[in-house]
Each structure stands twice: as structure tokens, then as C-alpha cells.
Design a protein around this motif. Structure first.
Motif, PDB file in Angstrom:
ATOM      1  N   PRO A 148       0.810  -1.224   0.000  1.00 19.28           N
ATOM      2  CA  PRO A 148       0.000   0.000   0.000  1.00 19.28           C
ATOM      3  C   PRO A 148       0.841   1.272   0.000  1.00 19.28           C
ATOM      4  N   VAL A 149       2.023   1.201   0.618  1.00 15.75           N
ATOM      5  CA  VAL A 149       2.912   2.368   0.607  1.00 15.75           C
ATOM      6  C   VAL A 149       3.327   2.693  -0.825  1.00 15.75           C
ATOM      7  N   MET A 150       3.716   1.663  -1.567  1.00 18.42           N
ATOM      8  CA  MET A 150       4.115   1.866  -2.959  1.00 18.42           C
ATOM      9  C   MET A 150       2.944   2.361  -3.812  1.00 18.42           C
ATOM     10  N   LEU A 151       1.767   1.809  -3.589  1.00 22.44           N
ATOM     11  CA  LEU A 151       0.598   2.280  -4.333  1.00 22.44           C
ATOM     12  C   LEU A 151       0.359   3.764  -4.061  1.00 22.44           C
ATOM     13  N   TYR A 152       0.557   4.173  -2.824  1.00 22.09           N
ATOM     14  CA  TYR A 152       0.351   5.585  -2.467  1.00 22.09           C
ATOM     15  C   TYR A 152       1.383   6.479  -3.146  1.00 22.09           C
ATOM     16  N   VAL A 153       2.636   6.107  -3.068  1.00 23.92           N
ATOM     17  CA  VAL A 153       3.684   6.989  -3.610  1.00 23.92           C
ATOM     18  C   VAL A 153       3.712   6.991  -5.133  1.00 23.92           C
ATOM     19  N   THR A 154       3.107   5.990  -5.754  1.00 25.54           N
ATOM     20  CA  THR A 154       3.031   5.974  -7.219  1.00 25.54           C
ATOM     21  C   THR A 154       1.697   6.512  -7.716  1.00 25.54           C
ATOM     22  N   TYR A 155       0.941   7.146  -6.823  1.00 28.94           N
ATOM     23  CA  TYR A 155      -0.311   7.816  -7.186  1.00 28.94           C
ATOM     24  C   TYR A 155      -1.347   6.865  -7.794  1.00 28.94           C
ATOM     25  N   ALA A 156      -1.423   5.663  -7.264  1.00 31.49           N
ATOM     26  CA  ALA A 156      -2.479   4.737  -7.694  1.00 31.49           C
ATOM     27  C   ALA A 156      -3.818   5.277  -7.191  1.00 31.49           C
TER      28      ALA A 156
END
Length: 195
Positions: A148-156
Motif C-alpha cells: 500500500p505504501v508503494m501504491l500511495y507513492v506511485t499515485y495509484a
């Protein structure tokens, strides 16, 4: 009606117990060996890497397909619902008395559909941690937290971030026995059969 289709398709896809099927093809009930889990790691320990790779592909594939079907029927929210229901189906499979795996590979398939970049980073972290610690559970837990952290920082889409965050908590919850064994120093390392 479309939401009923999303949920039914996702659950029954997620519930397909590839670990159990592969074990039966090899003449064993995987639930009676090793940790008793039907996931990739127990199949690897019990039957070897080739059967485990089949299980990994199957479990990831059903997560990806459930999210894909959900998206086609109901857009981004449909992809999320389909993915989450598939994870639940994997962990509570009606085909094996509502038992199942811990949702890591199926969840990875869902995230792969949502964001290939995210799954690439999570997979790299999992592999590095498993290689350095020799504990699959450590890699799995950290990868689940990172998704979820990666999804957040990649603007998913925000629903992806929130939904996969909830799924990550569920996966980590299912790993509580592993966490306890890690704290006690009794967790099995990769390449070691459960005693």
C-alpha cells in the motif's frame, strides 16, 4: 447484478486450491505435510521448487484474473472488490473446508494487475529479505506492508491504496503464528522442512 458476478467470480477463482491440487497430482494431501498450509512455501518445502512454481503461478494468476474481471465489470472499484474477495476465497476456500493459504501470492496477483511497478518493488524486497534472513515469512510480511505504501507513492487510485492496505493487514494477521515463532526462534528457514 454486475456486483454479484464480480463477487461470485472472484470468490470461486480465489478458492481454487492450487497447492492442494498439485499435491494430489503428486499423490499426497499437502495439508498433511509440513506446515499443513496449501501455499507456495509449504509446497516448496514438501515437493520441491517446480511444483511450488506451478502453485505460485496459479495463485497469482487467480488474483490477477479476479481483479481483471472486476475491472471489466465495474471499473477500478470492481477490480479492488474482485481482488479482495479472491484473497478471502484463497484463505477460506469452500473446496477444502474453508481453509487455505495466507493470501500472499494471490494478493501479489491482485497488485500485479493494479500496479506492475509496485509488485516489482515488493517482489525485489521479498527476495532480498528471504535471501538474507532465510525466512519466507519475513519477506512476505514486509512485502505486504510495502504494497500500500508503494501504491500511495506511485499515485495509484486511492481505493487501491486503502483496499490493499486492508488486505495487507489481513495477510499480516494470518502470519501471527509465524511472527510468534520468529520471536521464539522456532520459525523454519527456507530450505528446511518443518520438524
Amino acid at each position: 447484478m454486475r456486483w454479484v458476478l464480480v463477487i461470485l467470480c472472484a470468490y470461486f477463482l480465489g478458492a481454487v486450491p492450487f497447492g492442494y491440487i498439485v499435491g494430489r497430482a503428486k499423490g499426497i494431501d499437502i495439508r498433511q505435510h509440513g506446515s499443513g498450509n496449501v501455499g507456495f512455501t509449504n509446497v516448496w518445502r514438501t515437493l520441491g521448487i517446480a511444483p511450488a512454481a506451478v502453485v505460485l503461478a496459479g495463485d497469482m494468476g487467480k488474483g490477477w484474473l479476479a481483479a481483471c474481471i472486476g475491472f471489466q465489470l465495474a471499473g477500478e472499484t470492481g477490480a479492488l472488490v474482485g481482488g479482495l474477495v479472491a484473497i478471502i476465497g484463497h484463505t477460506l476456500s469452500c473446496f477444502i473446508h474453508f481453509k487455505g493459504g495466507k493470501g500472499v501470492a494471490t494478493g501479489a496477483g491482485v497488485v500485479l494487475y493494479m500496479s506492475p511497478v509496485t509488485i516489482a518493488v515488493c517482489a525485489a524486497v521479498l527476495i532480498i529479505l528471504c535471501a538474507t534472513t532465510h525466512y519466507m515469512s519475513v519477506g512476505s510480511i514486509c512485502a505486504a506492508w510495502l504494497a500500500p505504501v508503494m501504491l500511495y507513492v506511485t499515485y495509484a487510485p486511492i481505493q487501491y491504496t486503502l483496499g490493499i492496505g486492508a488486505a495487507a493487514l489481513y495477510v499480516i494477521y494470518l502470519h501471527i503464528p509465524n511472527i510468534k515463532r520468529l520471536m521464539n526462534g522456532t520459525e523454519n528457514k527456507i530450505g528446511m522442512k518443518k520438524q
